[in-house]
Structure formats: C-alpha cells, structure tokens
Write a protein that holds these residues in place. Sequence first.
Motif, PDB file in Angstrom:
ATOM      1  N   THR A  50       0.965  -1.163   0.011  1.00  0.00           N
ATOM      2  CA  THR A  50      -0.134  -0.037   0.056  1.00  0.00           C
ATOM      3  C   THR A  50       0.756   1.302   0.015  1.00  0.00           C
ATOM      4  OG1 THR A  50      -1.629  -1.271   1.378  1.00  0.00           O
ATOM      5  CG2 THR A  50      -1.795   1.235   1.261  1.00  0.00           C
ATOM      6  N   ARG A  51       0.546   2.419  -0.825  1.00  0.00           N
ATOM      7  CA  ARG A  51       1.311   3.398  -0.790  1.00  0.00           C
ATOM      8  C   ARG A  51       0.813   4.391   0.263  1.00  0.00           C
ATOM      9  NH1 ARG A  51       2.237   4.897  -7.108  1.00  0.00           N
ATOM     10  NH2 ARG A  51       3.002   2.794  -7.779  1.00  0.00           N
ATOM     11  N   ARG A  64       3.237  -1.016   9.188  1.00  0.00           N
ATOM     12  CA  ARG A  64       2.027  -0.049   9.021  1.00  0.00           C
ATOM     13  C   ARG A  64       1.582   0.338  10.476  1.00  0.00           C
ATOM     14  NH1 ARG A  64      -2.498  -0.833   4.913  1.00  0.00           N
ATOM     15  NH2 ARG A  64      -3.879   1.315   5.288  1.00  0.00           N
TER      16      ARG A  64
END
Length: 140
Positions: A3-4, A97
Amino acid sequence: MPTRLPFFVYGTLRTGERNHAVFLAGRCAEVRTAVLDGAALHDGPGFPYAVPDAEPGRRIVGELVTVRPGAYPAALAALDRLEDCRTDGSGEYVRERLTVRTADGEPAEAWVYLAGPAVAARLRAHPALIASGDWRRRPC
C-alpha cells in the motif's frame, strides 16, 4: 507493491539530515511534523532505532513524508535497502504499518521502520534511550 502510505521518518531521513538529501529530496509531495506514540527512540551508530515501548509517555518525534506517486516505487525500494528491511523480517529494520499523529492531532497511517527483532532485543537488554524522543535533541 505494498500500500502506498506516507513514511514516518525520525532520524537521518528527516528534512535537513544527510539521508533525506540522498533518498527523499525531490520526491516529496508533502512533509509534516508528526509523532509516533508508544515507541522509544534509541541511539545507534550514527542513526537511531525505533522500538515499541508501552511505558506511558514514550513517543518519537519525526516527520510524515508523502512521496509523489511517480517516485513512490523507487523511493520504497531505496528506503527498504537503506534500512536493510528484508521480507523475512531478519533485517536491521522491519517496515510496519502504524498510526502516527500529525501536529494538528490528526491520526495518519504510515510506514514506519522499526528496529528488527535482533536489534530490538539488544536495545531492550542494553538501552541507548534518547529520552526526548527527538533525534535532533539527542545528547552529543
């Protein structure tokens, strides 16, 4: 491709520091002051380590860096190499994350490079704590 997300940087990748100029300068769409709660900053050999720490008040001061979309894949690969972030989790750092808090108090999801398992275990056994949580305010 993961995921960016923006990157939370807290040491030599912050603006004005040596690795920002090499790895992030010219690739940033936005840079904002941010804080990672629940982690302690430890001094390393010329660069810091972030280690999860549940002690009340532990936090790390840094920046939330949003990389331009066209530069994202190259920036992610370069940062993973710099941080020795390996897919099996055995590197010097692991990329996780996590939620950080911007200067205006808003939560933001970000990639954060934390000390890898072996480094984190060593730092828990022999802390090199930077009490301020701010790499720029560390004792010299």
